[in-house]
Design a protein around this motif. Structure first.
Motif, PDB file in Angstrom:
ATOM      1  N   GLY A  21       0.838  -1.195   0.000  1.00  0.00           N
ATOM      2  CA  GLY A  21       0.000   0.000   0.000  1.00  0.00           C
ATOM      3  C   GLY A  21       0.871   1.243   0.000  1.00  0.00           C
ATOM      4  O   GLY A  21       2.086   1.189   0.219  1.00  0.00           O
ATOM      5  N   GLN A  22       0.228   2.329  -0.226  1.00  0.00           N
ATOM      6  CA  GLN A  22       0.941   3.595  -0.305  1.00  0.00           C
ATOM      7  C   GLN A  22       0.170   4.615   0.506  1.00  0.00           C
ATOM      8  O   GLN A  22      -1.051   4.718   0.385  1.00  0.00           O
ATOM      9  N   GLY A  24       0.577   8.565   2.900  1.00  0.00           N
ATOM     10  CA  GLY A  24       1.008   9.935   2.753  1.00  0.00           C
ATOM     11  C   GLY A  24       2.515  10.106   2.802  1.00  0.00           C
ATOM     12  O   GLY A  24       3.046  11.108   2.294  1.00  0.00           O
ATOM     13  N   VAL A  28       4.659   0.919   1.249  1.00  0.00           N
ATOM     14  CA  VAL A  28       5.040  -0.259   2.027  1.00  0.00           C
ATOM     15  C   VAL A  28       5.005  -1.481   1.113  1.00  0.00           C
ATOM     16  O   VAL A  28       4.059  -1.666   0.334  1.00  0.00           O
ATOM     17  N   LYS A  43       9.235  -0.226   4.456  1.00  0.00           N
ATOM     18  CA  LYS A  43       8.597   1.066   4.176  1.00  0.00           C
ATOM     19  C   LYS A  43       9.626   1.978   3.541  1.00  0.00           C
ATOM     20  O   LYS A  43      10.705   2.217   4.116  1.00  0.00           O
ATOM     21  N   THR A 102      -5.285  -3.368   9.814  1.00  0.00           N
ATOM     22  CA  THR A 102      -5.125  -2.216  10.702  1.00  0.00           C
ATOM     23  C   THR A 102      -6.419  -1.978  11.484  1.00  0.00           C
ATOM     24  O   THR A 102      -7.479  -2.507  11.145  1.00  0.00           O
TER      25      THR A 102
HETATM   26  N1  LIG Z   1       4.613  -3.864   8.893  1.00  0.00           N
HETATM   27  C1  LIG Z   1       3.581  -3.952   8.053  1.00  0.00           C
HETATM   28  N2  LIG Z   1       3.107  -5.161   7.703  1.00  0.00           N
HETATM   29  C2  LIG Z   1       2.078  -5.271   6.839  1.00  0.00           C
HETATM   30  N3  LIG Z   1       1.452  -4.227   6.295  1.00  0.00           N
HETATM   31  C3  LIG Z   1       1.865  -2.994   6.618  1.00  0.00           C
HETATM   32  C4  LIG Z   1       2.952  -2.796   7.500  1.00  0.00           C
HETATM   33  N4  LIG Z   1       3.141  -1.466   7.655  1.00  0.00           N
HETATM   34  C5  LIG Z   1       2.222  -0.856   6.880  1.00  0.00           C
HETATM   35  N5  LIG Z   1       1.455  -1.776   6.261  1.00  0.00           N
HETATM   36  C6  LIG Z   1       0.341  -1.481   5.350  1.00  0.00           C
HETATM   37  O1  LIG Z   1       0.822  -0.772   4.262  1.00  0.00           O
HETATM   38  C7  LIG Z   1      -0.147   0.138   3.770  1.00  0.00           C
HETATM   39  C8  LIG Z   1       0.470   1.492   3.563  1.00  0.00           C
HETATM   40  O2  LIG Z   1       0.915   1.972   4.805  1.00  0.00           O
HETATM   41  P1  LIG Z   1       1.397   3.444   4.977  1.00  0.00           P
HETATM   42  O3  LIG Z   1       1.821   3.605   6.384  1.00  0.00           O
HETATM   43  O4  LIG Z   1       2.364   3.786   3.920  1.00  0.00           O
HETATM   44  O5  LIG Z   1       0.102   4.258   4.664  1.00  0.00           O
HETATM   45  P2  LIG Z   1      -1.036   4.760   5.587  1.00  0.00           P
HETATM   46  O6  LIG Z   1      -0.748   4.406   6.984  1.00  0.00           O
HETATM   47  O7  LIG Z   1      -2.307   4.263   4.984  1.00  0.00           O
HETATM   48  O8  LIG Z   1      -0.975   6.317   5.400  1.00  0.00           O
HETATM   49  P3  LIG Z   1       0.089   7.340   5.970  1.00  0.00           P
HETATM   50  O9  LIG Z   1       1.354   7.103   5.261  1.00  0.00           O
HETATM   51  O10 LIG Z   1      -0.512   8.616   5.647  1.00  0.00           O
HETATM   52  O11 LIG Z   1       0.213   7.065   7.422  1.00  0.00           O
HETATM   53  C9  LIG Z   1      -1.258   0.151   4.783  1.00  0.00           C
HETATM   54  O12 LIG Z   1      -2.331  -0.606   4.276  1.00  0.00           O
HETATM   55  C10 LIG Z   1      -0.677  -0.556   5.963  1.00  0.00           C
HETATM   56  O13 LIG Z   1      -1.629  -1.299   6.648  1.00  0.00           O
END
Ligand SMILES: Nc1ncnc2c1ncn2[C@@H]1O[C@H](COP(=O)(O)OP(=O)(O)OP(=O)(O)O)[C@@H](O)[C@H]1O
Length: 810
Positions: A21-22, A24, A28, A43, A102
């Motif tokens: 996912g992506q 802000g 990731v 990330k 999440t």
């Molecule tokens: N350690 C992890 N394991 C599995 N999935 C993850 C992990 N960390 C993040 N993700 C998933 O990756 C996706 C993108 O996360 P990211 O933190 O980049 O974006 P966000 O939290 O939606 O927005 P922002 O960056 O604005 O906080 C999300 O769906 C998140 O649940």
């Protein structure tokens, strides 16, 4: 940077395999790590806009510094950082791959969570935050999307400090509005973050409060069409009543939540664990059954160590843990089987008994079981005009929170309520430290109406039907006042200080610093219009730059003030004219409901604060337990099955200033032989937390419905902790006259009216004045109804609260 383009790329020991996912701040990926060999999540941080070499160096420097701190955190509720690094200008973090989704996913899928689950989540997050704060790390971007879940349901807070790495150097308005910039949600931002002030751990506590609000209600406190509109509300609008959205939430717990959401950091909890423990205590003291708190037990950390949250073994914390925050409640009657409260806790909804060793309430209860105590019905007062011993006519306490249907109380001690909004405004009106802060705060003022503005007591009105949104005027650059009217912001004030630039986001942009003011409406005490005024910046550079002299600015302020006053006066004139076209009062017998009374939604007379025929639930009245509260036969029935007083409160803002409160009522069932066969009005009800103890205040005006009965005016105050002193009669009994229809037949409908102005009270029954009284204990609060006798039932109709002291005609 194109996130897809990185798939297949090796970063350190990891090969990026799939874009998860992506967000802000980056993207990731699921990745394969070679050493040790495992699936991980990587990330990749992406700056908010393309960076020149200097900016890139500064970004990478921030990345090292912040990630170093975040990676040092070792806590079972914090996503660990396995490793981090930079490669070809790309900054990345390696974390465990967490497959449970999440908290955002869970809330989207299931909506509000059960109270025990929300509490457990809060406690996990609080433990994580306390740990981070102890290590000097502030998260700054707590939101459900940053809370991962393991398949077993453990929460893991992630993205510590990332917002600082990615967002630093950008003014908050850029983060909220900058074109092409990934917009972070302001839904969870503390007010001080919104204006770009320095933040400490209390900003995280605010965000945690928003998350708790969402876990309980399914929604965040503030909504808006643009990030700026939400941000503006974070700054200036008190959060809505959590109880209005989550009726089974006890008042004490709602107050804890509202404290976490205080606009000023100093008014919040100091630590996240304090917040979580207070919330748990508030629930438990209200009778909500919860599992064992992870805060009170060691929990296994990622490293297999037992983690004990900070301070849990310290004496202070230890006592906080076992000492519940007393609610609006007292120890349950010992013989009451439905009082399962554990030792040291309180059953919900029972006001402390005040009868000790005197006459018992009819129907038994705590005192009826005491030896040598006679039944009240067998005891006639020696002098019916002198106040009875309190014990003689009061039931053993009052039922307050059984239903969880409490009025909105803002978690703020009563004395502070009235000051809350002015203080918030003064916070906003303080001379800005930086020009852009002020301008930004000003630019946040939306033209579309915000959430309803509170009355001056600082409460948000909800479900009251008194806030009318004039249609078709929403995009005109006007601020909605607390009266439901729109005050137009002068598009060209002539001063140059206020200029409406109604852009795409429908936001009022101001070319100079402003302050928000509340101006009293002429002739209407307690009513205000909200307006904006230019301010003289503390920083004289603004004046120098603009070339506007101090004198001109002072004149500008004066002109704007006069304009606002004129608008206010005009509104008053307009409303006054309109108000003369509708009836002033409605205290009908209750046996018939007129067509105007039927409209329980938005009253047309601005002097009518609440008009409710009570023939259906238009204002969020308590309806559970169903055998106690019911709308039937065109009326709202309260049936008391307890030895305590049955109370229902209007869930709306407290009323202050002069008001007239009237309700018609007819007893359906009762006992004319009982001295407790009393019921009536409750008003100026408020609860607050003082010294970690919940305090309840109110007045009642009650009638003893029997031949030879009388009226009484009571004051309730449990702040002393001395049950014998909770109830105090004000003045003397007043015998019923011909004006009162004694009995329970269809004709025995009586309208009780209380007018109150400061410390002066007058009580009327069916249009006849029956009592004058003076008391200056409580200035503001909720209204409702009270039914005292066990097994008695009273039907209420035609509730009316009007502004001002209006002598009822019937
Ligand atoms: N350690 C992890 N394991 C599995 N999935 C993850 C992990 N960390 C993040 N993700 C998933 O990756 C996706 C993108 O996360 P990211 O933190 O980049 O974006 P966000 O939290 O939606 O927005 P922002 O960056 O604005 O906080 C999300 O769906 C998140 O649940």
């Amino acid at each position: 940077m194109n996130a897809e383009a990185l798939i297949g790329r090796a970063l350190g020991t990891c090969t990026l395999q799939r874009l998860i996912g992506q967000g802000g701040m980056g993207a990731v990926y699921q990745a394969q790590q070679s050493r040790p060999r495992r699936q991980v999540a990587v990330k990749v941080l992406m700056p908010m806009s393309p960076l020149n070499p200097n900016q890139l160096a500064a970004f990478l420097e921030r990345f090292r510094r912040e990630t170093d701190a975040a990676a040092s955190l070792d806590h079972p509720n914090i996503t660990p950082v396995h490793e981090y690094g930079e490669q070809d200008g790309i900054a990345y973090l390696v974390m465990p791959y967490i497959s449970g989704g999440t908290l955002r996913d869970e809330l989207e899928r299931f909506g509000p969570l059960p109270l025990d689950k929300a509490t457990h989540y809060l406690e996990q997050l609080a433990a994580a935050l306390d740990h981070a704060h102890d290590h000097g790390v502030i998260h700054r971007d707590i939101k459900p999307a940053n809370i991962l879940q393991t398949p077993e349901g453990r929460l893991l807070l992630t993205d510590f400090g990332l917002v600082k790495i990615v967002g630093e150097g950008y003014a908050p308005q850029v983060r909220l509005t900058g074109e092409g910039v990934p917009v972070g949600t302001p839904d969870y931002m503390a007010p001080e973050q919104v204006i770009g002030s320095d933040v400490d751990q209390r900003a995280d506590l605010y965000s945690l409060g928003v998350i708790l609000f969402q876990m309980l209600t399914g929604t965040t406190p503030f909504q808006g069409e643009t990030p700026m509109q939400i941000a503006a509300q974070q700054l200036q609008v008190p959060p809505p009543s959590p109880q209005a959205l989550r009726p089974d939430l006890p008042l004490a717990a709602a107050q804890v939540l509202l404290k976490a959401l205080a606009k000023k950091p100093v008014d919040r909890y100091t630590t996240a664990v304090d917040f979580a423990i207070s919330f748990r205590n508030a629930l438990q003291s209200s009778g909500v059954q919860l599992g064992v708190s992870p805060l009170l037990n060691g929990v296994t950390s990622n490293t297999g160590r037992i983690f004990i949250p900070k301070g849990m073994l310290e004496p202070a914390r230890h006592s906080a843990r076992i000492q519940t925050v007393p609610g609006p409640t007292a120890p349950p009657p010992q013989a009451e089987p439905a009082a399962p409260a554990a030792r040291g806790q309180f059953r919900p909804g029972v006001l402390p008994s005040k009868k000790l060793g005197q006459v018992s309430p009819v129907g038994g209860g705590l005192l009826a079981r005491a030896p040598g105590i006679a039944d009240a019905s067998a005891v006639a007062p020696a002098d019916p005009l002198s106040p009875l011993p309190i014990e003689a006519a009061r039931p053993a306490g009052g039922l307050l929170s059984r239903t969880g249907k409490f009025p909105l109380v803002n978690g703020t001690p009563k004395d502070e309520m009235a000051q809350q909004i002015p203080e918030q405004l003064s916070t906003m009106t303080q001379a800005p430290q930086q020009d852009f802060n002020t301008q930004f705060a000003a630019s946040l003022l939306p033209s579309t109406p915000l959430a309803p503005q509170p009355e001056s007591a600082g409460m948000v009105k909800r479900n009251t039907g008194t806030l009318i949104a004039p249609s078709g005027q929403q995009n005109t650059g006007a601020l909605r006042t607390n009266t439901g009217s729109l005050m137009s912001i002068n598009k060209q004030q002539g001063t140059g200080a206020l200029t409406l630039t109604n852009g795409n986001n429908e936001t009022v942009k101001l070319t100079g610093p402003v302050k928000v003011v509340k101006v009293p409406v002429a002739g209407q005490p307690g009513r205000y219009v909200t307006g904006i005024l230019p301010v003289i910046p503390a920083d004289d550079k603004i004046s120098e730059r603009s070339g506007v002299s101090l004198g001109v600015k002072i004149i500008s302020i004066s002109v704007a003030t006069v304009l606002i006053l004129l608008v206010g006066a005009g509104m008053f004139w307009f409303m006054h004219n309109r108000s003369s076209q509708v009836p002033q009062n409605n205290t009908g017998s209750g046996s018939s409901v007129t067509s105007t009374q039927k409209t329980s939604g938005a009253p047309t007379d601005p002097n009518i604060l609440i008009q409710d025929p009570l023939d259906h639930n238009a204002h969020g009245w308590a309806e559970t337990p169903a055998d106690m509260y019911a709308f039937k036969d065109g009326a709202y029935h309260i049936t008391n099955h307890t030895d305590a007083s049955g109370i229902s409160l209007l869930e709306t803002s407290p009323f202050n200033g002069p008001i007239t409160y009237a309700v018609s009522m007819r007893q359906i069932a009762g006992d004319a032989n009982s001295e407790v066969n009393t019921f009536g009005l409750i008003f100026r009800f408020s609860q607050s937390v003082q010294n970690k103890k919940q305090v309840t205040h109110f007045y009642t005006f009650e009638v003893l419905n029997k031949k030879g009965g009388y009226y009484r005016f009571w004051k309730y105050d449990d702040s002393s902790g001395d049950k014998n002193k909770f109830w105090q009669q004000i003045g003397k009994n007043v015998n019923l006259g011909n004006e009162f229809k004694v009995g329970q037949d269809a004709n025995a409908t009586n309208t009780l009216t209380a007018t109150m102005d400061g410390n002066k009270f007058t009580f009327w029954v069916n249009g006849k004045k029956v009592m004058d009284a003076t008391d200056n204990s409580y200035a503001t609060g909720m209204v409702g109804m009270i039914v005292n006798l066990k097994n008695s039932e009273v039907a209420f109709r035609n509730l009316l609260v009007t502004r001002g002291v209006n002598n009822p005609t019937h």
